[in-house]
Design a protein around this motif. Structure first.
Motif: not given
Ligand SMILES: [Zn+2]
Length: 208
Positions: A164, A166, A170, A186, A191
């Motif tokens: 991910c 983010d 994350c 994800c 996110c």
């Molecule tokens: Zn995420």
């Protein structure tokens, strides 16, 4: 020699047992990861959530764990160590980097254990890998997770594993099924949504 097969229909977010297992730690790539495997019972709760083991096996394992708390705690430690190795190895792969020697070593400790518990099982038309052990083996879920991880690691599908994007860390892993492998988040619910909201806020700000 009994062999407990996993539940027929795994309920996986990522499509791969090993990646879902990696995601039992939230904010994995941040300074403050949040552990969900805080006890052997929590590990069993996860196996239930993904439908890995039949319900009667989950119940049996909880009873065995109750009678053998030290062994259950040891399995939990091994599970967490394996999960960390899986996360770091796949995270490195997703970033196009080499996995560290420590992570490979930790992974291979469990890989050797799982090989010792493996056998070839005939399924009427083909052979497949099967677990060899007792129904009450506390560590049996690790065998299936390891199986999933080794399958994915040696397959070309590993190129579809992503982490991910983010920016708060994350750290969830996903399996990218998009045609051009452009997936970043994800999940769009988690996110992806946050990133979208953030972009929206920044746009509103810049227009003020
Ligand atoms: Zn995420």
């Amino acid at each position: 020699m009994a062999t407990t097969k996993p539940g027929d229909n795994l309920k996986l977010e990522s499509g791969w047992l090993c990646l879902d297992f990696s995601n039992t730690m939230d904010w994995h790539a941040s300074e403050h990861p949040v552990e969900s495997l805080t006890s052997y019972e929590a590990l069993i709760a996860w196996t239930r959530a993904v439908n890995l083991l039949p319900e009667r096996t989950a119940q049996q394992l909880l009873r065995v764990a109750n009678q053998h708390p030290t062994e259950a705690a040891r399995v939990l430690d091994r599970a967490v160590a394996l999960r960390e190795a899986i996360y770091h190895i796949f995270s490195a792969a997703a970033a196009g980097k080499s996995p560290s020697a420590d992570d490979q070593a930790a992974f291979n400790v469990e890989f050797s254990r799982s090989l010792a518990k493996s056998r070839l099982a005939w399924t009427k038309t083909t052979f497949e890998w099967g677990r060899q052990g007792e129904d009450g083996d506390l560590d049996q879920m690790l065998w299936w997770i390891m199986r999933s991880a080794t399958d994915l690691l040696i397959s070309e599908d590993i190129q579809r594993v992503g982490e991910c994007a983010d920016d708060r860390g994350c750290g969830w892993l996903f399996y990218d099924t998009s045609r051009n492998r452009t997936r970043q988040w994800c999940s769009m619910r988690g996110c992806g949504n946050r990133a979208k909201a953030k972009r929206h806020q920044e746009k509103v700000k810049s227009e003020e």
